[in-house]
Design a protein around this motif. Structure first.
Motif, PDB file in Angstrom:
ATOM      1  N   GLN A  30       0.839  -1.198   0.000  1.00 47.34           N
ATOM      2  CA  GLN A  30       0.000   0.000   0.000  1.00 47.34           C
ATOM      3  C   GLN A  30       0.876   1.251   0.000  1.00 47.34           C
ATOM      4  N   PRO A  31       0.325   2.382  -0.449  1.00 49.29           N
ATOM      5  CA  PRO A  31       1.095   3.633  -0.379  1.00 49.29           C
ATOM      6  C   PRO A  31       1.260   4.074   1.072  1.00 49.29           C
ATOM      7  N   ALA A  32       2.075   5.082   1.264  1.00 47.84           N
ATOM      8  CA  ALA A  32       2.343   5.586   2.610  1.00 47.84           C
ATOM      9  C   ALA A  32       1.046   6.018   3.296  1.00 47.84           C
ATOM     10  N   VAL A  33       1.057   5.967   4.627  1.00 49.25           N
ATOM     11  CA  VAL A  33      -0.088   6.379   5.423  1.00 49.25           C
ATOM     12  C   VAL A  33      -0.353   7.863   5.157  1.00 49.25           C
ATOM     13  N   SER A  34      -1.624   8.234   5.129  1.00 55.42           N
ATOM     14  CA  SER A  34      -1.990   9.625   4.876  1.00 55.42           C
ATOM     15  C   SER A  34      -2.995  10.084   5.932  1.00 55.42           C
ATOM     16  N   PRO A  35      -3.274  11.394   6.005  1.00 58.06           N
ATOM     17  CA  PRO A  35      -4.237  11.893   6.998  1.00 58.06           C
ATOM     18  C   PRO A  35      -5.583  11.188   6.885  1.00 58.06           C
ATOM     19  N   GLY A  36      -6.141  10.870   8.042  1.00 54.89           N
ATOM     20  CA  GLY A  36      -7.405  10.134   8.108  1.00 54.89           C
ATOM     21  C   GLY A  36      -7.197   8.657   8.383  1.00 54.89           C
ATOM     22  N   ASP A  37      -6.002   8.133   8.069  1.00 53.54           N
ATOM     23  CA  ASP A  37      -5.690   6.737   8.361  1.00 53.54           C
ATOM     24  C   ASP A  37      -5.389   6.580   9.849  1.00 53.54           C
ATOM     25  N   THR A  38      -5.454   5.355  10.328  1.00 54.17           N
ATOM     26  CA  THR A  38      -5.078   5.077  11.716  1.00 54.17           C
ATOM     27  C   THR A  38      -3.862   4.159  11.724  1.00 54.17           C
ATOM     28  N   ILE A  39      -3.036   4.346  12.741  1.00 52.05           N
ATOM     29  CA  ILE A  39      -1.873   3.488  12.950  1.00 52.05           C
ATOM     30  C   ILE A  39      -1.943   2.951  14.366  1.00 52.05           C
ATOM     31  N   GLN A  40      -1.168   1.907  14.642  1.00 54.33           N
ATOM     32  CA  GLN A  40      -1.113   1.359  15.987  1.00 54.33           C
ATOM     33  C   GLN A  40       0.300   1.495  16.520  1.00 54.33           C
ATOM     34  N   VAL A  41       0.410   2.070  17.717  1.00 51.97           N
ATOM     35  CA  VAL A  41       1.684   2.171  18.417  1.00 51.97           C
ATOM     36  C   VAL A  41       1.495   1.473  19.755  1.00 51.97           C
ATOM     37  N   LEU A  42       2.169   0.357  19.942  1.00 50.88           N
ATOM     38  CA  LEU A  42       2.055  -0.452  21.156  1.00 50.88           C
ATOM     39  C   LEU A  42       0.597  -0.747  21.507  1.00 50.88           C
ATOM     40  N   GLY A  43      -0.179  -1.129  20.492  1.00 52.62           N
ATOM     41  CA  GLY A  43      -1.563  -1.521  20.717  1.00 52.62           C
ATOM     42  C   GLY A  43      -2.547  -0.372  20.810  1.00 52.62           C
ATOM     43  N   GLN A  44      -2.084   0.854  20.778  1.00 50.32           N
ATOM     44  CA  GLN A  44      -2.959   2.026  20.871  1.00 50.32           C
ATOM     45  C   GLN A  44      -3.234   2.562  19.464  1.00 50.32           C
ATOM     46  N   GLU A  45      -4.512   2.713  19.110  1.00 49.28           N
ATOM     47  CA  GLU A  45      -4.862   3.257  17.802  1.00 49.28           C
ATOM     48  C   GLU A  45      -4.752   4.768  17.832  1.00 49.28           C
ATOM     49  N   LEU A  46      -4.066   5.304  16.830  1.00 49.03           N
ATOM     50  CA  LEU A  46      -3.864   6.743  16.713  1.00 49.03           C
ATOM     51  C   LEU A  46      -4.257   7.180  15.312  1.00 49.03           C
ATOM     52  N   GLU A  47      -4.906   8.338  15.208  1.00 52.88           N
ATOM     53  CA  GLU A  47      -5.330   8.843  13.898  1.00 52.88           C
ATOM     54  C   GLU A  47      -4.301   9.826  13.364  1.00 52.88           C
ATOM     55  N   VAL A  48      -3.898   9.610  12.119  1.00 59.91           N
ATOM     56  CA  VAL A  48      -2.925  10.480  11.456  1.00 59.91           C
ATOM     57  C   VAL A  48      -3.660  11.729  10.986  1.00 59.91           C
ATOM     58  N   VAL A  49      -3.172  12.907  11.423  1.00 58.15           N
ATOM     59  CA  VAL A  49      -3.777  14.171  10.986  1.00 58.15           C
ATOM     60  C   VAL A  49      -2.873  14.929  10.023  1.00 58.15           C
ATOM     61  N   GLY A  50      -1.591  14.533   9.961  1.00 58.16           N
ATOM     62  CA  GLY A  50      -0.672  15.217   9.064  1.00 58.16           C
ATOM     63  C   GLY A  50       0.566  14.391   8.787  1.00 58.16           C
ATOM     64  N   VAL A  51       1.188  14.650   7.631  1.00 58.12           N
ATOM     65  CA  VAL A  51       2.437  14.002   7.244  1.00 58.12           C
ATOM     66  C   VAL A  51       3.388  15.101   6.805  1.00 58.12           C
ATOM     67  N   LEU A  52       4.602  15.068   7.355  1.00 61.30           N
ATOM     68  CA  LEU A  52       5.582  16.101   7.024  1.00 61.30           C
ATOM     69  C   LEU A  52       6.080  15.943   5.599  1.00 61.30           C
TER      70      LEU A  52
END
Length: 168
Positions: A30-52
């Motif tokens: 898949q392409p790189a994660v973009s705003p609106g996607d969610t990622i998991q860090v140590l089991g915690q779901e986090l929503e991406v709001v921006g990419v540098l």
């Protein structure tokens, strides 16, 4: 600067990713994660709001999140190891450091000059260590050459005595 999305953490589980982190958290193929996607860090779901966008190496792999969220995820409530602040103008840095010292006396503020001085101090101690290794190596080589020369002369001593007896 944020290339995609926004550069503000509006809610506790929002994150801003560096370019390398956005690629790291993407699903295989898949392409790189973009705003609106969610990622998991140590089991915690986090929503991406921006990419540098283009950024220094320090920020390419970062996951920027609110301090309280990071403390919760890494089970370090109340602990802060480092906070990086970027001043818009370098001439405002002494004033910012002074205000941090006044408002947060338990924190240590380090600017570029402090970091360079600390690095140079560590580098000097490493140089002392390597100079000791160099000195030891030279001493061992000198002793080895001396022993080899001594043994060579002792073996030739008998030959030299015979040659002198024959008139050489």
């Amino acid at each position: 600067e944020v290339e995609y999305g926004v550069g503000v953490l509006d809610f506790p589980n929002s994150v801003i990713l560096g370019r390398a982190a956005a690629e790291l958290y993407s699903q295989e193929g898949q392409p790189a994660v973009s705003p609106g996607d969610t990622i998991q860090v140590l089991g915690q779901e986090l929503e991406v709001v921006g990419v540098l966008g283009k950024s220094p190496n320090l920020y390419r792999g970062m996951v920027l999140m609110e301090l309280e969220t990071a403390q919760m995820i890494f089970n370090r409530r109340g602990n802060v190891s480092a906070v990086i602040l970027s001043a818009e103008a370098l001439d405002s840095l002494p004033q910012i450091q002074a205000e941090i010292g006044i408002n947060y006396p338990d924190l240590r503020s380090s600017g570029q000059a402090d970091i360079v001085a600390e690095f140079q101090a560590r580098l000097e101690s490493m140089m002392v260590f390597f100079n000791m290794i160099n000195g030891t190596t030279v001493a061992v080589v000198f002793m080895f050459v001396s022993i080899v020369m001594f043994v060579a002369v002792m073996e030739r001593r008998r030959d030299i005595g015979v040659l002198r007896a024959l008139g050489a």
